[in-house]
Design a protein around this motif. Structure first.
Motif, PDB file in Angstrom:
ATOM      1  N   GLU A  84      14.162  53.350   6.733  1.00  0.00           N
ATOM      2  CA  GLU A  84      13.743  54.648   6.130  1.00  0.00           C
ATOM      3  C   GLU A  84      12.485  54.668   5.325  1.00  0.00           C
ATOM      4  O   GLU A  84      12.086  53.787   4.497  1.00  0.00           O
ATOM      5  N   VAL A  85      11.539  55.878   5.496  1.00  0.00           N
ATOM      6  CA  VAL A  85      10.339  55.873   4.781  1.00  0.00           C
ATOM      7  C   VAL A  85      10.530  57.338   3.839  1.00  0.00           C
ATOM      8  O   VAL A  85      11.376  58.245   4.212  1.00  0.00           O
ATOM      9  N   LYS A  86       9.646  57.197   2.905  1.00  0.00           N
ATOM     10  CA  LYS A  86       9.446  58.539   2.106  1.00  0.00           C
ATOM     11  C   LYS A  86       8.552  59.337   2.860  1.00  0.00           C
ATOM     12  O   LYS A  86       7.935  59.158   3.788  1.00  0.00           O
ATOM     13  N   ASN A  87       8.404  60.761   2.214  1.00  0.00           N
ATOM     14  CA  ASN A  87       7.185  61.565   2.799  1.00  0.00           C
ATOM     15  C   ASN A  87       6.073  61.387   2.946  1.00  0.00           C
ATOM     16  O   ASN A  87       5.253  61.622   3.712  1.00  0.00           O
ATOM     17  N   ASP A  88       5.412  60.439   1.870  1.00  0.00           N
ATOM     18  CA  ASP A  88       4.058  59.815   2.014  1.00  0.00           C
ATOM     19  C   ASP A  88       4.020  58.754   2.966  1.00  0.00           C
ATOM     20  O   ASP A  88       2.848  58.098   3.143  1.00  0.00           O
ATOM     21  N   GLY A  89       5.181  58.485   3.742  1.00  0.00           N
ATOM     22  CA  GLY A  89       4.944  57.131   4.818  1.00  0.00           C
ATOM     23  C   GLY A  89       5.310  55.839   4.308  1.00  0.00           C
ATOM     24  O   GLY A  89       5.220  54.857   5.035  1.00  0.00           O
ATOM     25  N   THR A  90       5.495  55.488   2.995  1.00  0.00           N
ATOM     26  CA  THR A  90       5.921  54.346   2.615  1.00  0.00           C
ATOM     27  C   THR A  90       7.304  54.005   2.530  1.00  0.00           C
ATOM     28  O   THR A  90       8.364  55.264   2.856  1.00  0.00           O
ATOM     29  N   TRP A  91       7.655  52.785   2.449  1.00  0.00           N
ATOM     30  CA  TRP A  91       9.199  52.530   2.656  1.00  0.00           C
ATOM     31  C   TRP A  91      10.032  53.183   1.448  1.00  0.00           C
ATOM     32  O   TRP A  91       9.567  53.181   0.423  1.00  0.00           O
ATOM     33  N   ALA A  92      11.485  53.520   1.865  1.00  0.00           N
ATOM     34  CA  ALA A  92      11.898  54.317   0.933  1.00  0.00           C
ATOM     35  C   ALA A  92      12.615  53.369  -0.037  1.00  0.00           C
ATOM     36  O   ALA A  92      12.827  53.697  -1.263  1.00  0.00           O
ATOM     37  N   ARG A  93      12.926  52.055   0.260  1.00  0.00           N
ATOM     38  CA  ARG A  93      13.453  51.130  -0.630  1.00  0.00           C
ATOM     39  C   ARG A  93      12.975  49.732  -0.193  1.00  0.00           C
ATOM     40  O   ARG A  93      12.547  49.311   1.112  1.00  0.00           O
ATOM     41  N   THR A  94      13.135  48.907  -1.045  1.00  0.00           N
ATOM     42  CA  THR A  94      12.801  47.293  -0.595  1.00  0.00           C
ATOM     43  C   THR A  94      13.909  46.744  -0.078  1.00  0.00           C
ATOM     44  O   THR A  94      15.011  47.331  -0.083  1.00  0.00           O
ATOM     45  N   VAL A  95      13.358  45.531   0.817  1.00  0.00           N
ATOM     46  CA  VAL A  95      14.492  44.824   1.171  1.00  0.00           C
ATOM     47  C   VAL A  95      15.806  44.462   0.598  1.00  0.00           C
ATOM     48  O   VAL A  95      16.818  44.473   0.671  1.00  0.00           O
TER      49      VAL A  95
END
Length: 498
Positions: free
Chosen positions: A60-71
């Motif tokens: 899952e990613v956020k709107n800016d393209g970064t990961w939504a959560r850490t592993v």
């Protein structure tokens, strides 16, 4: 300071900071609509429900393209990545393949960020999709296979060519071994080639059962001190059928002939043998010596002059090499300077022309080097190059003094470190035999010839009488002389000091 002044100062400070913040570059946040996804997650249809949940959270990613959560926030880090990788992958929709422009599929976050950057939207000109990667690997495998097959083919061709050359060499050596007798009479016109043949015969007699070494094996001095001259003389004897290639010649001494049907030999690399065996060679050497001693007319005189000139060059070079060896090996000086080497040759030649033997000239050279070293020790400001140059002056002075006062000079033997051309010893004996025939004192004492050294003989081919050069076969007593002194060591005291 009053409250009003403090308030004004604080207002000025706040205004200045506000201006600085306005002038500083502000971070740019890229907003992506939710309906424009960065990636597409593909989960295996047969994945367990828990694995599907973990995979969806992992990718899952956020709107800016970064990961939504850490592993680590999903679960145990070591298991989360393994589970997601085993049951899913992601397609980077904004990262086209460099080859086909299709989105690139990745199997984990690390690879996703490596391809698409932090925001998963970077162009990836150096990355390929899975299909193109497989095609490229296949093509590379085929290229490697073709290259390996080509190398193998080249190696096989080289092996076959090597086998062919070996067979040609074997045939050539077999042909050479078939040369048991010279092809004809002794018709070599070059007197230096004839003299070298006599030297080769002497060497072969001293080394029975061994081939005559190649010029490369001998070293830079060769037979006469001139490698190019040696090569020409050996080839002249080979063409005359007096020499043949020895079986000991190495493979690298042969090269394919220009027409490709045979092999040619490299004259400096091959070993040689004398055709006809030792007894036959010794008889021919006697013929050569007799021809050089007695051949009449201008051709005979020219042959003797050519051989004498060769002996002069070899003797001068040998004595100069001994002096240079003394300077470098015993004293640690440089050799005689280039500017004085011609003068050194003239001084040595003057000594030989006055009748001093090579052994006596070796004694003179020993004394000259020793005197030059002593002169340097007495003059601390003089360096090794000056001492090496002074050895020429010292040699000339000692030689002129000995000539003027008729000093008796002993003969010195050269040390083991001194290397001379292989033919020098044999040439000295041949040269002495020739001079014996033309020595005026020997002619006067010989009972078999007239005052010109000629005697009456019967020509075998015609049976007529003729005058021929006498070789003075009867031993003629020489004048009584002081016994010669020899010194095999350079460290001996100066025996000619006056």
């Amino acid at each position: 300071m009053g409250k009003r002044e403090r308030r004004r100062k604080r207002e000025r400070t706040d205004n200045h900071q506000s201006k600085q913040r306005a002038a500083a570059p502000q971070p740019i946040f890229r907003e992506f609509p939710e309906d424009v996804p960065r990636i597409r997650v593909v989960i295996k249809h047969d994945a367990p429900e828990d694995a599907q949940r973990i995979s969806a959270l992992y990718w899952e990613v956020k709107n800016d393209g970064t990961w939504a959560r850490t592993v680590s926030s999903i679960g145990v880090a070591g298991n989360i990545g393994a589970v997601a990788t085993a049951h899913s992958h992601a397609v980077l929709l904004h990262c086209p393949c460099a080859n086909c422009s299709e989105p690139i599929a990745v199997t984990n976050r690390s690879w996703a960020n490596k391809v698409g950057g932090k925001y998963l939207d970077a162009e990836a000109p150096s990355y390929l999709c899975e299909d193109c990667t497989a095609i490229e690997r296949h093509e590379e495998s085929e290229r490697q296979q073709r290259a390996a097959e080509q190398r193998h083919a080249e190696q096989e061709r080289a092996r076959q060519e090597s086998e062919r050359i070996k067979l040609l060499i074997a045939d050539a050596i077999k042909d050479e071994e078939g040369k048991r007798e010279p092809t004809g009479p002794l018709d070599v016109e070059d007197p230096l080639a004839l003299a070298l043949y006599a030297a080769l015969t002497s060497y072969s007699t001293s080394h029975p059962g061994k081939a005559l070494p190649s010029l490369t094996g001998i070293g830079p001095l060769g037979w006469t001190g001139d490698e190019e001259q040696d090569r020409e003389l050996l080839l002249a004897l080979y063409d005359a059928g007096l020499l043949a290639l020895a079986p000991e010649s190495p493979t690298q001494a042969f090269v394919p002939s220009p027409d490709g049907d045979g092999v040619a030999f490299v004259s400096a690399e091959v070993a040689w043998r004398i055709v006809g065996g030792p007894a036959n060679a010794q008889e021919r050497a006697k013929e050569i010596r007799y021809a050089l001693q007695t051949r009449p007319g201008t051709q005979g005189a020219a042959a003797r002059d050519a051989f004498a000139a060769l002996m002069d060059r070899m003797e001068v070079a040998d004595i100069a090499a001994y002096l240079n060896g003394l300077l470098t090996k015993k004293y640690g000086y440089p050799e005689v300077p280039e500017a004085r080497r011609e003068e050194l040759a003239d001084v040595i030649r003057k000594g030989l022309d006055h009748g001093y033997t090579p052994g006596q000239m070796i004694c003179f050279a020993w004394r000259a080097a020793d005197s030059a070293a002593a002169w340097k020790e007495r003059n601390p400001r003089m360096g090794p190059p000056e001492a090496a140059s002074a050895s020429v002056t010292s040699l000339n002075g000692k030689l002129e003094k000995a000539i003027e006062l008729h000093h008796s000079i002993p003969e010195y033997e050269t040390p083991r470190w001194h290397k001379a051309p292989l033919a020098l010893g044999s040439f000295r004996r041949l040269h002495a035999d020739i001079r014996w025939v033309y020595n005026r004192e020997i002619i006067s004492a010989c009972p078999h010839c007239d005052h010109q050294g000629l005697k009456e003989t019967i020509r075998a081919e015609s049976g007529t009488k003729a005058l021929w050069r006498c070789t003075h076969p009867v031993e003629i007593p020489a004048q009584q002389q002081n016994p010669e002194e020899t010194s095999p060591r350079d460290e001996a005291p100066d025996p000619a000091d006056v």
